[in-house]
Design a protein around this motif. Structure first.
Motif, PDB file in Angstrom:
ATOM      1  N   VAL A  29    -105.922  21.750 -73.720  1.00 32.41           N
ATOM      2  CA  VAL A  29    -105.843  21.484 -75.152  1.00 32.41           C
ATOM      3  C   VAL A  29    -107.049  20.651 -75.574  1.00 32.41           C
ATOM      4  N   PRO A  30    -107.388  20.687 -76.849  1.00 27.97           N
ATOM      5  CA  PRO A  30    -108.522  19.876 -77.304  1.00 27.97           C
ATOM      6  C   PRO A  30    -108.279  18.392 -77.030  1.00 27.97           C
ATOM      7  N   ASP A  31    -109.342  17.705 -76.675  1.00 28.06           N
ATOM      8  CA  ASP A  31    -109.265  16.265 -76.414  1.00 28.06           C
ATOM      9  C   ASP A  31    -109.434  15.530 -77.740  1.00 28.06           C
ATOM     10  N   PHE A  37    -114.078  15.140 -82.526  1.00 29.95           N
ATOM     11  CA  PHE A  37    -112.866  15.925 -82.757  1.00 29.95           C
ATOM     12  C   PHE A  37    -112.582  16.115 -84.251  1.00 29.95           C
ATOM     13  N   VAL A  38    -112.588  15.025 -85.007  1.00 27.55           N
ATOM     14  CA  VAL A  38    -112.279  15.101 -86.445  1.00 27.55           C
ATOM     15  C   VAL A  38    -113.304  15.970 -87.156  1.00 27.55           C
ATOM     16  N   ARG A  42    -112.539  19.438 -89.230  1.00 28.22           N
ATOM     17  CA  ARG A  42    -113.001  19.623 -90.613  1.00 28.22           C
ATOM     18  C   ARG A  42    -113.854  20.884 -90.730  1.00 28.22           C
ATOM     19  N   ARG A  43    -114.745  21.099 -89.777  1.00 28.05           N
ATOM     20  CA  ARG A  43    -115.609  22.279 -89.810  1.00 28.05           C
ATOM     21  C   ARG A  43    -114.769  23.561 -89.779  1.00 28.05           C
TER      22      ARG A  43
END
Length: 71
Positions: A29-31, A37-38, A42-43
């Motif tokens: 899973v994403p860290d 990360f944020v 958003r992107r």
């Protein structure tokens, strides 16, 4: 507690889970602790913001969701 003892307890626990019909899986899973990360969230949100297919999928998910018992 020795490493061998801990390893034996883990093996026993895993064997019991397998005997119950379960199997182990590994999932990546994403860290969320990464500094970017944020920004990446958003992107990705901006990429699909005005996408009609995204709205269609989200509307379907909302309609299909079983929310009984959720707060």
């Amino acid at each position: 507690m020795t490493t061998a003892h801990v390893n034996m307890r883990v093996k026993k626990h895993r064997d019991a889970l397998r005997a119950a019909g379960l199997r182990p899986i590994q999932i990546w899973v994403p860290d969320t602790r990464r500094p970017d990360f944020v920004e990446e969230c958003r992107r990705q949100c901006l990429v699909v913001r005005n996408d009609p297919q995204e709205k269609e999928v989200m509307d379907w998910l909302e309609a299909a969701a079983d929310k009984d018992g959720w707060v």
